[in-house]
Structures are given as structure tokens and as C-alpha cells.
Design a protein around this motif. Structure first.
Motif, PDB file in Angstrom:
ATOM      1  N   GLU A 136       7.451   2.025  -2.587  1.00  0.00           N
ATOM      2  CA  GLU A 136       8.595   2.490  -1.952  1.00  0.00           C
ATOM      3  C   GLU A 136       8.994   1.294  -1.107  1.00  0.00           C
TER       4      GLU A 136
ATOM      5  N   LYS B 175      10.478  -1.000  -3.776  1.00  0.00           N
ATOM      6  CA  LYS B 175      11.691  -0.271  -4.085  1.00  0.00           C
ATOM      7  C   LYS B 175      12.935  -0.765  -3.162  1.00  0.00           C
ATOM      8  N   LYS B 176      12.610  -0.508  -1.903  1.00  0.00           N
ATOM      9  CA  LYS B 176      13.421  -0.743  -0.791  1.00  0.00           C
ATOM     10  C   LYS B 176      13.821  -2.076  -0.754  1.00  0.00           C
TER      11      LYS B 176
END
Length: 348
Positions: A148, A151-152
Motif C-alpha cells: 500500500e 502504491k501510494k
């Protein structure tokens, strides 16, 4: 490797298993041979501690060699092999010691060897499952969190890349307009430079933000439209009809500028047939930007970044619902207005 944090599990688990196993499996024989319950419990506690600590060594070693989530099968195989080997060796060795020395006052039978060797597996298997389940959960959470985070970071990088495209794009088109004005109307060119400075200040201030208020964006687009009117005069018209409650909602900076610029770039604008650009809001808090369509015969080369830029920004924010409607005489882009609470609109 991270330390095996199981202090409380051991402090509770070892005495509990010692008491339960001794009471269920060995108490009848001990009572029959008049063996002290405290002695039996103390010996059981020592034996249980040996098995548990041996198992821990196997768990630690298996995690050192095969720490990854993808290596779970190898890690489990090492642990199963280790548990089996150490438990069998320990139990046979201990029972043999009891048998030779007659520690309990009687020789050990073949049944006693089997029983003392197999019973520990009833506890080591569930315990190993608890250890591995905790480890897998932690590994999964770490992997998920890192994924995550990556991804961010990737999305932020893409957004930064999109922002970086706006400044040169906007500046290039503004300078092209100024270049035409210098030769046609020098005084108008001076005014244009003043307006351009004001407009560009807004670009610099908001380009570091993910979102800005619709109110700020509308103030900017009015100033920007003055620049267009210096160039095109009455050939372009802007009609804004936005509900007051929508002014506090959010929009990516320079969205309106890109759409207005797109309309001017691709359509004929004449005093007799002005290019009309309308900005509206609907009942679902969406912004409708539409313009009349009269395509230029000789199209200006375009790198198509304007509209694609807006769509990409909304997609990266998890809002892919930018819609485009095009007919023979109308081009309309519908974009959602966003509540501040759902987004961190400052640049990190």
C-alpha cells in the motif's frame, strides 16, 4: 530477524500444559504407584519446558533461513522435521533414563515408551500452529502495508508528474498569445503581461496542492478568461452559473483552465459566431463544463495532455467518473466536486 516475542505465551502455556498432561495421562499410574503429585508435577514442568524450548529453537532457525511469506512451505517443513526429531530423541532418552534408573520405582514398559513419545505431539502441533499463525499474520500485514505504501508513493509520483506537465504547458500557450499581441497591440500586450503575472501566481501557489476550492478556481478562471478576451475580444464568451453551496467543494487545480484552453484551441471563434463556454453545477454536485463545437479546418498540433491530465488525476484519486459527451454542436465534460474530508489536498 525480529525477536520471538512469546514471553507471556510461555509463562502461561508451560505450566498449563504440564498440569493438564500430567492430570489426564499420568495421574492414574502415579496414584497406583503412590508417587507424590508435587513430584510428578515438578518433573512434568521440567519435561514440558525442555520440549517447548527445543521447539522454539526450531521455530527461530526456520524463520532465519526462510523468513518470507513466499517461503512458508519450506519454513513449515523445517519446523515439522525439527519438532519430530527433537521430540522423539528427547522423549525416548528421558524414558530410557527412567527405565534404567527406575526413577519412578518401577521399570518402563513398551507402552510407556510409546505413550511418553506420542503425547507431546498433542501439544506441540497446536502450539506450532499458534506460532506460525501469528508469524503469517504479521508477515501478511507487513507485506500488505508495504504494498500500500509503494502504491501510494507511485500514485503520488504520477500526480507530481502530471502537475509538472501543467506549468510548461500553460506557460507555452500564454507566451504564444503574448507573442501575437506584441506585434498587433503593444499596449494590450502590457496589460496582458500584468494579468499573466497575476494568473501565473495562482498557478505557482496551487500547483503544489492536490486540490483547491471551486471558489478559488472560479476566481482564477475569470482572470484567465480576461487574458483570452485580450486576444480574441468578443469572439469568446464565458457563462458561469454555479450553486453557492458548491463553492466550498474541491477540484484539482487548473482543471477549468485546461478545459477552457482545450475549447479555444480546437474551435473557431468569431465575433459573429462567438465560442460560448458554460460552467454549471448539477444536483449531484458535479461540475459541467461545455462549449459550442465548430471545429477548426486546420487543426493546431496538440499533445492531448489537457483532458488526459484531468482524467488521470481523478483516476489516481480513485474517482474515474469523469465523463465526456460530444455531439455535432456541443462538447461537455462532467467532473465530480470533492468534499475536503476525503482528501489530503496538501502536497507531501
Amino acid at each position: 530477524m525480529e525477536k520471538l516475542n512469546d514471553r507471556w505465551l510461555r509463562l502461561i502455556g508451560i505450566p498449563l500444559i504440564s498440569i493438564v498432561s500430567n492430570f489426564i495421562f499420568f495421574q492414574p499410574d502415579n496414584d497406583a504407584h503412590h508417587i507424590s503429585r508435587w513430584l510428578a508435577l515438578g518433573v512434568s514442568l521440567i519435561e514440558c519446558s525442555l520440549i517447548w524450548e527445543s521447539a522454539r529453537i526450531g521455530i527461530i532457525k526456520a524463520r532465519q533461513y526462510y523468513p518470507k511469506l513466499s517461503q512458508t512451505t519450506q519454513r513449515l517443513c523445517v519446523q515439522i522435521g525439527w519438532f519430530t526429531l527433537t521430540t522423539v530423541i528427547q522423549r525416548i532418552g528421558i524414558v530410557y533414563f527412567y527405565d534404567v534408573t527406575q526413577f519412578w520405582g518401577y521399570p518402563m514398559s513398551t507402552r510407556a515408551y510409546w505413550l511418553n513419545t506420542l503425547i507431546p505431539f498433542l501439544f506441540t502441533i497446536p502450539l506450532a500452529t499458534i506460532y506460525e499463525a501469528r508469524y503469517l499474520y504479521k508477515q501478511w500485514w507487513t507485506t500488505y502495508y508495504e504494498a500500500e505504501k509503494l502504491k501510494k508513493e507511485a500514485l503520488q509520483s504520477q500526480l507530481d508528474s502530471l502537475k509538472a506537465q501543467i506549468n510548461p504547458h500553460f506557460l507555452f500557450n500564454s507566451l504564444s498569445t503574448l507573442s501575437s499581441l506584441v506585434s498587433e497591440n503593444p499596449r494590450q500586450a502590457e496589460r496582458f503581461i500584468e494579468e499573466l503575472a497575476m494568473v501565473y501566481r495562482y498557478v505557482l501557489q496551487t500547483n503544489e496542492q492536490l486540490l483547491t476550492t471551486l471558489d478559488s478556481e472560479l476566481q482564477f478562471i475569470r482572470a484567465y478568461f480576461h487574458l483570452l478576451q485580450m486576444r480574441f475580444g468578443r469572439s469568446v464568451e464565458l457563462d458561469i452559473a454555479v450553486e453557492k453551496e458548491c463553492y466550498a467543494l474541491y477540484i484539482p487545480p487548473l482543471t477549468l483552465q485546461l478545459l477552457v484552453e482545450n475549447a479555444v484551441k480546437h474551435n473557431v471563434a468569431l465575433p459573429a459566431k462567438p465560442l460560448l463556454i458554460q460552467i454549471r453545477t448539477d444536483e449531484t454536485n458535479r461540475l459541467l463544463v461545455r462549449n459550442t463545437v465548430r471545429k477548426k479546418h486546420s487543426m493546431i498540433p496538440s499533445n492531448r495532455t489537457g483532458l488526459a491530465n484531468i482524467i488521470a488525476k481523478y483516476r489516481l484519486m480513485g474517482h474515474p467518473d469523469v465523463t465526456i459527451v460530444q455531439t455535432d454542436d456541443l462538447f461537455q465534460v462532467t467532473i465530480p466536486l470533492l468534499p475536503e474530508s476525503r482528501y489530503d489536498h496538501s502536497h507531501h
